[in-house]
Design a protein around this motif. Structure first.
Motif, PDB file in Angstrom:
ATOM      1  N   CYS A  10     101.327 -25.905  28.423  1.00  0.00           N
ATOM      2  CA  CYS A  10     100.212 -24.960  28.581  1.00  0.00           C
ATOM      3  C   CYS A  10      99.512 -25.216  29.918  1.00  0.00           C
ATOM      4  N   CYS A  13      95.539 -26.410  28.930  1.00  0.00           N
ATOM      5  CA  CYS A  13      95.210 -27.718  28.347  1.00  0.00           C
ATOM      6  C   CYS A  13      96.299 -28.753  28.612  1.00  0.00           C
ATOM      7  N   CYS A  36      99.346 -20.991  22.466  1.00  0.00           N
ATOM      8  CA  CYS A  36      98.993 -22.400  22.418  1.00  0.00           C
ATOM      9  C   CYS A  36      98.068 -22.634  21.236  1.00  0.00           C
ATOM     10  N   CYS A  39      94.629 -24.218  22.438  1.00  0.00           N
ATOM     11  CA  CYS A  39      93.698 -23.249  23.021  1.00  0.00           C
ATOM     12  C   CYS A  39      93.421 -22.117  22.042  1.00  0.00           C
ATOM     13  N   THR A  43      98.534 -18.357  26.393  1.00  0.00           N
ATOM     14  CA  THR A  43      98.284 -18.860  27.742  1.00  0.00           C
ATOM     15  C   THR A  43      99.600 -18.905  28.495  1.00  0.00           C
TER      16      THR A  43
HETATM   17 ZN   LIG Z   1      96.604 -24.864  25.720  1.00  0.00          ZN
END
Ligand SMILES: [Zn+2]
Length: 49
Positions: A10, A13, A36, A39, A43
């Motif tokens: 990702c 993050c 994700c 998150c 993403t």
């Molecule tokens: Zn993420």
């Protein structure tokens, strides 16, 4: 044909959420929109090396 396991991380993050098999001979870097769970949204995921 050699295939290589590539982890997709990702871009927000940094979690490695997916692994895919891809041809290591390709030039372009993989960028895929994926969900994700950290998150909690879609993403951009990039391949790691
Ligand atoms: Zn993420």
């Amino acid at each position: 044909m050699a295939q290589k396991k590539i982890a997709l991380a990702c871009s927000e993050c940094g979690s490695r959420n997916y692994t895919i098999a891809a041809n290591p001979a390709r030039q372009e870097r993989l960028e895929v929109k994926k969900f994700c769970k950290y998150c909690n949204k879609h993403t951009l995921h990039r391949e790691t090396r």
